[in-house]
Structures are given as C-alpha cells and as structure tokens.
Design a protein around this motif. Structure first.
Motif, short mmCIF file in Angstrom:
data_model
loop_
_atom_site.label_atom_id
_atom_site.label_comp_id
_atom_site.label_asym_id
_atom_site.label_seq_id
_atom_site.Cartn_x
_atom_site.Cartn_y
_atom_site.Cartn_z
N GLY A 113 0.82 -1.21 0.00
CA GLY A 113 0.00 0.00 0.00
C GLY A 113 0.85 1.26 0.00
N LYS A 114 1.93 1.21 0.73
CA LYS A 114 2.83 2.37 0.78
C LYS A 114 3.45 2.62 -0.59
CE LYS A 114 3.91 4.37 3.89
NZ LYS A 114 4.69 5.30 4.66
N ARG A 115 3.84 1.55 -1.24
CA ARG A 115 4.43 1.72 -2.57
C ARG A 115 3.45 2.38 -3.53
NH1 ARG A 115 6.51 -3.49 -1.58
NH2 ARG A 115 4.95 -4.47 -2.93
N LEU A 116 2.17 2.18 -3.26
CA LEU A 116 1.15 2.78 -4.13
C LEU A 116 0.74 4.17 -3.65
CD1 LEU A 116 -1.00 -0.36 -4.93
CD2 LEU A 116 0.69 0.78 -6.35
N GLY A 117 1.39 4.64 -2.59
CA GLY A 117 1.14 6.00 -2.13
C GLY A 117 -0.09 6.16 -1.25
N PHE A 118 -0.63 5.07 -0.71
CA PHE A 118 -1.80 5.18 0.14
C PHE A 118 -1.41 5.60 1.54
CE2 PHE A 118 -3.68 1.65 -2.69
CZ PHE A 118 -4.06 2.59 -3.62
N SER A 119 -2.31 6.27 2.21
CA SER A 119 -2.08 6.63 3.61
C SER A 119 -2.32 5.40 4.48
CB SER A 119 -3.03 7.74 4.03
OG SER A 119 -4.34 7.24 4.14
N LEU A 120 -1.79 5.43 5.67
CA LEU A 120 -1.97 4.29 6.57
C LEU A 120 -3.45 4.05 6.85
CD1 LEU A 120 0.98 4.65 9.09
CD2 LEU A 120 0.81 3.28 7.02
N SER A 121 -4.20 5.13 6.90
CA SER A 121 -5.64 4.99 7.11
C SER A 121 -6.30 4.25 5.95
CB SER A 121 -6.24 6.39 7.30
OG SER A 121 -7.57 6.41 6.91
N GLU A 122 -5.92 4.61 4.74
CA GLU A 122 -6.46 3.91 3.57
C GLU A 122 -6.02 2.46 3.57
OE1 GLU A 122 -6.72 7.19 0.02
OE2 GLU A 122 -4.72 6.70 0.73
N ILE A 123 -4.78 2.23 3.94
CA ILE A 123 -4.26 0.87 3.99
C ILE A 123 -5.04 0.06 5.02
CG2 ILE A 123 -2.24 -0.52 4.63
CD1 ILE A 123 -0.51 1.73 3.44
N GLY A 124 -5.38 0.72 6.12
CA GLY A 124 -6.21 0.06 7.12
C GLY A 124 -7.54 -0.38 6.55
N ASP A 125 -8.14 0.50 5.74
CA ASP A 125 -9.41 0.14 5.10
C ASP A 125 -9.24 -1.09 4.21
OD1 ASP A 125 -10.53 2.27 6.32
OD2 ASP A 125 -10.65 3.54 4.54
N ILE A 126 -8.18 -1.08 3.44
CA ILE A 126 -7.94 -2.19 2.51
C ILE A 126 -7.76 -3.50 3.28
CG2 ILE A 126 -6.36 -3.12 0.78
CD1 ILE A 126 -5.79 -0.23 -0.08
N ILE A 127 -6.96 -3.45 4.34
CA ILE A 127 -6.73 -4.65 5.13
C ILE A 127 -8.04 -5.17 5.72
CG2 ILE A 127 -5.67 -5.51 7.25
CD1 ILE A 127 -3.23 -3.95 6.65
N THR A 128 -8.89 -4.23 6.10
CA THR A 128 -10.19 -4.62 6.64
C THR A 128 -10.99 -5.42 5.60
OG1 THR A 128 -10.23 -2.63 8.02
CG2 THR A 128 -12.32 -3.75 7.67
N MET A 129 -10.84 -5.01 4.35
CA MET A 129 -11.53 -5.76 3.29
C MET A 129 -11.01 -7.20 3.24
SD MET A 129 -11.37 -2.90 0.25
CE MET A 129 -11.80 -1.19 0.59
N TYR A 130 -9.74 -7.35 3.32
CA TYR A 130 -9.14 -8.68 3.26
C TYR A 130 -9.60 -9.53 4.44
CZ TYR A 130 -5.84 -7.53 -0.48
OH TYR A 130 -5.27 -7.20 -1.68
N ASP A 131 -9.77 -8.89 5.58
CA ASP A 131 -10.07 -9.63 6.80
C ASP A 131 -11.54 -9.93 6.99
OD1 ASP A 131 -7.50 -9.79 7.53
OD2 ASP A 131 -7.56 -8.30 9.12
#
Lengths: 139, 139
Positions: free
Chosen positions: A69-87
């Motif tokens: 997510g960081k490599r794609l320039g997302f904020s940690l908050s956005e990354i948190g959202d994405i991880i939530t999707m996976y989980d």
DNA sequence: TGTTAAATTGACGTTTACGTAAACGGAAAT
DNA sequence: ATTTCCGTTTACGTAAACGTCAATTTAACA
C-alpha cells in the motif's frame, strides 16, 4: 525453558512460523520503529510473550500488505481500510454492501493509477528514445 | 486598458491561452494555496502581470503532471525530477546519460507499482466475488 | 466612484509518518 | 555472573504538504 528459543528455533527457515520484530525489519527493510508505529495505528496486532512482540505468518502477510500500500502511495488509514476488506468475515447484508462499495471505490482509484502509470511509462519511453537518438549523433 | 480583460477574454474557452490561479484551481479541483506552494517548491513559474500570476498552457500542462504524480504517490521533489525529464533540452553526453539513468530508475518504480496494482486488483476482485456470493445466499 | 470580489504576501498551525534519543528490562553469550 | 544485545516504552523532534487566518492590494462591477 526460555521463550526466545521458541521464537528463534531456526532463524531464516522458510517454514518459520514465528517472527521477532527485527526478523521482519530485516526481511522487508523497514525500521522497527515503523513496524511499531503501524501497530499504534491499528494495522498490526502481534501476540506477546511477556513484553516482547511475536509475529505470526498472518502478521507478516499484513505487513506485506502495508508495504504494498505504501508503494502505491496510500495513507496508513487507507491501507487500514484495505486490510479490513481482506479480513472481512462473511457478515450481514448491510456490511457486505458496504464492503462491496468500498471495494468498488478502491478499484476505481487503482485503475486510475494504472492509467496514469501507463501514460507516464509511454512518455518516459519517448523521452528515453529521444535521448538515445541525440546521443547517437554525438562524437 | 485593463490587464484583467486580457486574461479573461473568454472564460471557459477551450482554446484559452492564459489562466488565472482560480481558473486552474477550479478546473483541477486543487486549492490556490496548493498551486502557490508548488510554485514555492519550484515546480511552477508563472509569469506575472503586476503582482498577479498568469499561467500559460505550458504551466497548465505542468500542473497536470504534478497532479498525476500526486495520484501516483510521488513526493513533490520526485515530481520535480520527472518534470525536469520532460523539459530536458538535448544537451551534452554526460547530461543525456544522467537522464537516461534517471528515466530507467523511474520506470522501474512505475513497473513495480503496476505489478502491485494488478495483484491488488485481482485480490479485490476475488473478495468482491466472495461478498456477492455470500450475499446471494442471504434472505 | 465607491463597493464588492479576487489575488497576494506573510505567518503560524496541522496532519502524517515516522526518526531519534533516553532509560530501563530481559535474554544470550562468554 | 556479568557484560552485551535486543527489545520496550516514553517522549520529543522533524520533514512534507499543505490549511488557515490576517492584512493589503488590485480589479471588476454597479
């Protein structure tokens, strides 16, 4: 029996199931400070043995997701959202609709990024060729 | 004769050649503060009529490049490097080699990003399907 | 020509994502 | 047993990228 010996049974083992914070730090070239910060932000929640953090394979996957997510320039908050999707565990209908919309929005962003990348790669390609052409005409 | 009338001859004209800061602000949905900040950072250098900034078509292209870079998560400094590549006039051999290397490095990053995006899109796709499947089995 | 409306220049504040240093607790090695 | 690491917590510092006033200036319009 010492706890540490449980963690470091076979350091570097491909089938390793437990990791120390420095294991992950070294493997992914990220500081321990950053890893702890991701935990502060709720993106990781390793178990503990006493005070020491013990990371499972699942935690390691999460860290990989964070770094991607960081490599794609997302904020940690956005990354948190994405991880939530996976989980997400199959829940109620409302939740599912909510996730489907979230996923859709994220995909839109990702597709835009891919378009931006393609355009940029093509432009850089042209510039590169122009440079080489100019170079070839020099002494 | 008023200067302003030169700038705003035909507001919204597709063939417009001069832009005020609020023109660009509205067109690209970015604050004037941000635009001025990009100038402070050396990414833009609009002409002036008196104190007022006047942006040319070229400045507008630059702003588009900046915003594209932002969407890809690049820092303003990195974006500056990229813009420099676009602006490079055919110079001496050393310069050219330097640029070719810079371009190559940037392409490596962009390709990594594209891979990350493809993987993520596929994963989100799978999650999306799973969600819909679960949904279909509900009342 | 007076009155809005837009633009400019400071200057200070804020958020994000860590870096860095201090001070202490266990664990590992000798 | 003791030095030597590694890890932990706490706290302060910082760079990037603007946001947000406030005070002026300039421009456009009635």
């Amino acid at each position: 029996m010492l706890l540490g010996t449980e963690i470091h049974l076979t350091p570097g083992d491909p089938g390793q199931e437990q990791f120390s914070i420095s294991d992950l730090s070294q493997e992914f070239d990220v500081t321990t400070r950053a890893i702890r910060f991701y935990e502060d932000e709720g993106l990781l929640e390793p178990r503990r043995k006493g005070r020491r953090r013990v990371y499972t394979v699942r935690d390691r996957v999460r860290l990989k997701l964070i770094l991607r997510g960081k490599r794609l320039g997302f904020s940690l908050s956005e990354i948190g959202d994405i991880i939530t999707m996976y989980d997400s565990e199959p829940g109620e209908a409302g939740q599912l609709h909510y996730f489907i919309n979230k996923i859709s929005a994220r995909r839109t962003v990702l597709k835009q990024q891919r378009d931006d990348i393609d355009v940029t790669l093509n432009e850089l390609d042209a510039i590169d060729k122009q440079c080489r052409k100019t170079l070839a005409r020099l002494p």
